[in-house]
Design an enzyme around this catalytic site. Structure first.
Site, PDB file in Angstrom:
ATOM      1  N   LYS A  10       0.617  -1.376   0.064  1.00 56.77           N
ATOM      2  CA  LYS A  10       0.138  -0.122  -0.335  1.00 56.77           C
ATOM      3  C   LYS A  10       1.083   1.033   0.175  1.00 56.77           C
ATOM      4  CE  LYS A  10      -0.152   2.119   3.263  1.00 56.77           C
ATOM      5  NZ  LYS A  10       0.301   2.279   4.972  1.00 56.77           N
ATOM      6  N   GLY A 102       2.247  -1.087   4.883  1.00 52.63           N
ATOM      7  CA  GLY A 102       1.452  -1.456   4.818  1.00 52.63           C
ATOM      8  C   GLY A 102       1.504  -3.603   4.473  1.00 52.63           C
ATOM      9  N   GLY A 104       2.653  -6.207   6.701  1.00 52.41           N
ATOM     10  CA  GLY A 104       1.255  -7.434   7.317  1.00 52.41           C
ATOM     11  C   GLY A 104      -0.072  -6.793   6.853  1.00 52.41           C
ATOM     12  N   SER A 105      -0.633  -5.796   7.063  1.00 52.53           N
ATOM     13  CA  SER A 105      -1.873  -5.962   7.054  1.00 52.53           C
ATOM     14  C   SER A 105      -2.672  -6.062   5.352  1.00 52.53           C
ATOM     15  CB  SER A 105      -2.843  -4.350   6.694  1.00 52.53           C
ATOM     16  OG  SER A 105      -2.269  -3.578   7.855  1.00 52.53           O
ATOM     17  N   ALA A 106      -1.227  -6.292   4.452  1.00 52.44           N
ATOM     18  CA  ALA A 106      -1.867  -6.553   3.359  1.00 52.44           C
ATOM     19  C   ALA A 106      -2.397  -8.281   3.115  1.00 52.44           C
ATOM     20  CB  ALA A 106      -0.804  -6.172   2.282  1.00 52.44           C
ATOM     21  N   ASP A 138      -4.672  -0.345   8.440  1.00 54.68           N
ATOM     22  CA  ASP A 138      -4.889  -0.145   7.223  1.00 54.68           C
ATOM     23  C   ASP A 138      -5.430  -1.719   6.689  1.00 54.68           C
ATOM     24  OD1 ASP A 138      -3.699   1.917   6.932  1.00 54.68           O
ATOM     25  OD2 ASP A 138      -1.558   0.742   7.217  1.00 54.68           O
TER      26      ASP A 138
END
Ligand code: C5P
Length: 281
Positions: A10, A102, A104-106, A138
């Site tokens: 991201k 981002g 880890g969020s992805a 995120d």
């Protein structure tokens, strides 16, 4: 049969701090886009037990598997949907960790998309959004993985907006830039509340908007100034800015050939920096 999903990095094209909540978290308004050429890969092999393995160049940087957001996302969905079909998740990790991309969020969002597929959940099923919110600020925006505006502390996600295909060069100096320190270094003038704008003007006028976390991040990690300066001087670079809370910076070019050429020039000058040419959309 195993299912596979890409988790794209991201990039924040803009980031405006709009206020501060009573719990200390800052509310934001941020236009985000996703990197086509910078992604982790998640594979789900259906089975009776939920488990996670990880490999790849930056897998060790991501910390212990028990703490991995990919596993936490699966557990968050399991808690909300009885009888959820699960299995073994394998994470192939290439997105730099703690870099404002981002990653880890992805990964968490990609796991939710995989489990949605396996369990015939519609992509807009509210249970996916709830599980995403429970995993971090995120994750909801990464669930959609298309250019859009995020608000609140990330829990409010607009429908996809049109930013076109942006040719970009992502650069990280491989210096940690911890998010809490950057928010602590945010001064009052940079954190004044602003009236929120509509999605379309933000998507059209993003080049005129900056990243409110750039100045505090520069105070925490001065090398970011060198990254921005070197990026801006590369032939064909039209615009530069920092993503998220840093330290990754992004330069924009008119076409893919220019971005790739700039990547070669910069890699020769700064062989230790992480550099990736990509389309953002
Ligand atoms: O989201 P993350 O856990 O990485 O945030 C780390 C810290 O950054 C938070 O504890 C908070 O101090 C600060 N933060 C904030 N506003 C946000 C996100 C993070 O103040 N929207």
């Amino acid at each position: 049969m195993a299912l596979q999903e890409r988790a794209k990095a991201k990039v924040n094209l803009t980031l405006t701090v709009t206020g501060r909540r009573s719990d200390g978290y800052h509310t934001l308004e941020s236009l985000v886009a996703f990197a086509d050429a910078v992604s982790d890969t998640l594979t789900l092999t259906p089975g009776p037990v939920l488990s996670l393995s990880a490999a790849g160049v930056v897998a060790d940087d991501a910390g212990p598997l028990d703490n991995n957001l990919a596993l936490k996302a699966a557990q968050a969905l399991q808690q909300r949907r009885a009888g959820l079909r699960i299995g073994h998740i394998h994470l192939e990790k290439t997105i730099p960790v703690a870099a404002g991309l981002g990653g880890g969020s992805a990964d968490a969002a990609a796991v939710l998309r995989l489990l949605a597929q396996l369990n015939d959940l519609a992509p807009d099923d509210p249970v996916l959004r709830e599980a995403a919110r429970a995993c971090g600020a995120d994750v909801p925006v990464c669930l959609q993985s298309r250019a859009c505006v995020m608000r609140g502390i990330g829990e409010i996600v607009s429908p996809p907006v049109h930013v076109g295909r942006l040719h970009a060069l992502l650069v990280n100096p491989r210096v940690p830039c911890p998010t809490p320190a950057v928010f602590r270094a945010l001064n009052a003038p940079e954190s004044l509340a602003v009236a929120t704008r509509e999605d379309a003007p933000i998507a059209r006028g993003w080049r005129g908007l900056g990243n409110d976390l750039q100045a505090p991040a520069l105070r925490c990690v001065p090398v970011i100034a060198d990254v921005l300066d070197l990026l801006a001087r590369l032939p064909g670079c039209a615009d530069v800015r920092m993503s998220g809370s840093g330290a990754t910076c992004v330069g924009f070019f008119t076409d893919a050939a220019q971005a790739e050429q700039a990547a070669c020039v910069l890699a020769a000058r700064q062989p230790r920096w992480w550099i990736a040419a990509t389309v953002l959309d």
